[in-house]
Scaffold this motif. Structure first.
Motif, short mmCIF file in Angstrom:
data_model
loop_
_atom_site.label_atom_id
_atom_site.label_comp_id
_atom_site.label_asym_id
_atom_site.label_seq_id
_atom_site.Cartn_x
_atom_site.Cartn_y
_atom_site.Cartn_z
N PHE A 97 42.59 -0.68 22.43
CA PHE A 97 42.12 -0.25 21.11
C PHE A 97 42.88 -0.97 20.01
O PHE A 97 44.10 -1.06 20.05
CB PHE A 97 42.32 1.27 20.94
CG PHE A 97 41.40 2.08 21.78
CD1 PHE A 97 40.14 2.43 21.33
CD2 PHE A 97 41.77 2.49 23.06
CE1 PHE A 97 39.28 3.18 22.10
CE2 PHE A 97 40.91 3.23 23.84
CZ PHE A 97 39.67 3.58 23.37
N ILE A 98 42.13 -1.48 19.06
CA ILE A 98 42.70 -2.04 17.84
C ILE A 98 42.28 -1.09 16.73
O ILE A 98 41.09 -0.93 16.45
CB ILE A 98 42.19 -3.47 17.59
CG1 ILE A 98 42.56 -4.36 18.77
CG2 ILE A 98 42.75 -4.02 16.29
CD1 ILE A 98 41.87 -5.70 18.77
N LEU A 99 43.25 -0.42 16.14
CA LEU A 99 42.97 0.61 15.14
C LEU A 99 43.44 0.16 13.77
O LEU A 99 44.59 -0.22 13.61
CB LEU A 99 43.68 1.92 15.51
CG LEU A 99 43.29 2.54 16.84
CD1 LEU A 99 44.34 3.53 17.30
CD2 LEU A 99 41.96 3.22 16.73
N ILE A 100 42.54 0.20 12.81
CA ILE A 100 42.91 -0.04 11.42
C ILE A 100 43.09 1.33 10.80
O ILE A 100 42.16 2.15 10.81
CB ILE A 100 41.82 -0.84 10.69
CG1 ILE A 100 41.65 -2.21 11.36
CG2 ILE A 100 42.17 -1.00 9.21
CD1 ILE A 100 40.45 -2.98 10.89
N THR A 101 44.29 1.62 10.28
CA THR A 101 44.57 2.97 9.83
C THR A 101 45.65 2.99 8.77
O THR A 101 46.44 2.05 8.64
CB THR A 101 44.98 3.86 11.02
OG1 THR A 101 45.14 5.19 10.57
CG2 THR A 101 46.30 3.39 11.63
N HIS A 102 45.66 4.10 8.03
CA HIS A 102 46.77 4.39 7.12
C HIS A 102 47.44 5.71 7.51
O HIS A 102 48.34 6.17 6.82
CB HIS A 102 46.25 4.51 5.67
CG HIS A 102 45.77 3.22 5.11
ND1 HIS A 102 44.44 2.84 5.14
CD2 HIS A 102 46.44 2.20 4.53
CE1 HIS A 102 44.32 1.65 4.57
NE2 HIS A 102 45.51 1.24 4.20
N ARG A 103 46.99 6.31 8.61
CA ARG A 103 47.45 7.64 8.99
C ARG A 103 48.65 7.55 9.91
O ARG A 103 48.65 6.83 10.91
CB ARG A 103 46.32 8.42 9.67
CG ARG A 103 45.04 8.57 8.85
CD ARG A 103 45.24 9.38 7.58
NE ARG A 103 45.60 10.75 7.82
CZ ARG A 103 44.73 11.74 7.95
NH1 ARG A 103 43.44 11.51 7.86
NH2 ARG A 103 45.16 12.97 8.16
N ARG A 104 49.67 8.32 9.58
CA ARG A 104 50.91 8.32 10.35
C ARG A 104 50.69 8.77 11.80
O ARG A 104 51.24 8.20 12.73
CB ARG A 104 51.92 9.26 9.68
CG ARG A 104 53.28 9.27 10.37
CD ARG A 104 54.24 10.23 9.72
NE ARG A 104 54.38 9.94 8.31
CZ ARG A 104 54.57 10.87 7.37
NH1 ARG A 104 54.60 12.14 7.70
NH2 ARG A 104 54.72 10.53 6.12
N GLY A 105 49.83 9.81 12.00
CA GLY A 105 49.58 10.31 13.35
C GLY A 105 48.99 9.26 14.26
O GLY A 105 49.31 9.21 15.45
N THR A 106 48.13 8.42 13.72
CA THR A 106 47.53 7.34 14.53
C THR A 106 48.57 6.28 14.84
O THR A 106 48.62 5.74 15.95
CB THR A 106 46.33 6.72 13.80
OG1 THR A 106 45.44 7.76 13.41
CG2 THR A 106 45.59 5.74 14.68
N MET A 107 49.41 5.97 13.86
CA MET A 107 50.44 4.95 14.08
C MET A 107 51.44 5.39 15.15
O MET A 107 51.98 4.56 15.88
CB MET A 107 51.18 4.66 12.77
CG MET A 107 50.34 3.97 11.73
SD MET A 107 51.31 3.61 10.26
CE MET A 107 50.05 3.59 9.02
N GLN A 108 51.66 6.70 15.27
CA GLN A 108 52.63 7.20 16.24
C GLN A 108 52.20 6.96 17.68
O GLN A 108 53.05 6.91 18.57
CB GLN A 108 52.87 8.70 16.01
CG GLN A 108 53.68 8.98 14.77
CD GLN A 108 53.84 10.46 14.49
OE1 GLN A 108 53.05 11.28 14.97
NE2 GLN A 108 54.85 10.81 13.73
#
Length: 199
Positions: free
Chosen positions: A150-161
């Motif tokens: 998965f390549i995720l584009i995000t600004h959310r801390r929970g996803t980055m974790q």
């Protein structure tokens, strides 16, 4: 004689065309039959998965996919019915934006279970979710990491974790972008070595 030859030649061509038309019609009919069979089987499996994934993501509730015209599966529409736990919903538009996004995620993972892909690029799919559901979605994505990258584009801390590797883009000078990469597993190992060294 010339007219007769021409007539016989044209008649043979017409017969060839009619025979080809019949063969093509049979082929199209056979392909449509196979498509209906394959679509119906895949639809049933996606529907089963959708119900399961929905309950896992929402912690309960009910969801199903239905065909608007089961007699014409190749041309009819698909209806999505979803009711989170404790709610009776007759129309998806009555769900909140976050719930609608979560329903879309559940459908995406239901399809992914039937037809896995080597990698997925997801662009801020969790933007409308609250922190609890961002965490739930992240944990669910981890289940698929064995067979799908998965390549995720995000600004959310929970996803980055949940990420193994982070890439960020910063602008140290006006008009100049810089990419920063961070390997989470490597950082955890270094942190552990540092902690062990202190102890």
């Amino acid at each position: 004689d010339e007219v007769k030859d021409r007539y016989e030649n044209l008649s043979a061509q017409v017969n060839d065309l009619n025979r080809s038309y019949t063969e093509l019609t049979e082929i199209v009919s056979r392909i449509e039959g196979e498509m209906k069979t394959n679509f119906t089987a895949a639809f049933a499996e996606i529907n089963r998965n959708f119900s399961l994934v929905f309950r896992e993501l929402f912690g309960g509730g009910q969801a199903e996919l239905t065909l608007t015209d089961p007699e014409d599966v190749l041309n009819c529409g698909i209806e999505i019915k979803a009711a989170p736990p404790g709610k009776i919903i007759k129309n998806l538009s009555l769900l909140s934006g976050g719930e609608q996004a979560f329903v879309a995620c559940a459908l995406f993972f239901a399809i992914l279970k039937v037809n896995p892909t080597p990698f997925c690029l997801l662009d801020e799919i969790e933007a409308a979710l609250d922190e609890v559901n961002v965490y739930r979605l992240g944990e669910y994505i981890k289940k698929f990491c064995g067979e799908t990258q998965f390549i995720l584009i995000t600004h959310r801390r929970g996803t980055m974790q949940i990420a193994d590797r982070l890439y960020g883009v910063t602008m140290p000078e006006r008009g100049v972008s810089r990419v920063i990469a961070l390997d989470i597993n490597e950082m955890e190992e270094r942190s552990k070595e540092f902690t062990d060294g202190i102890l």
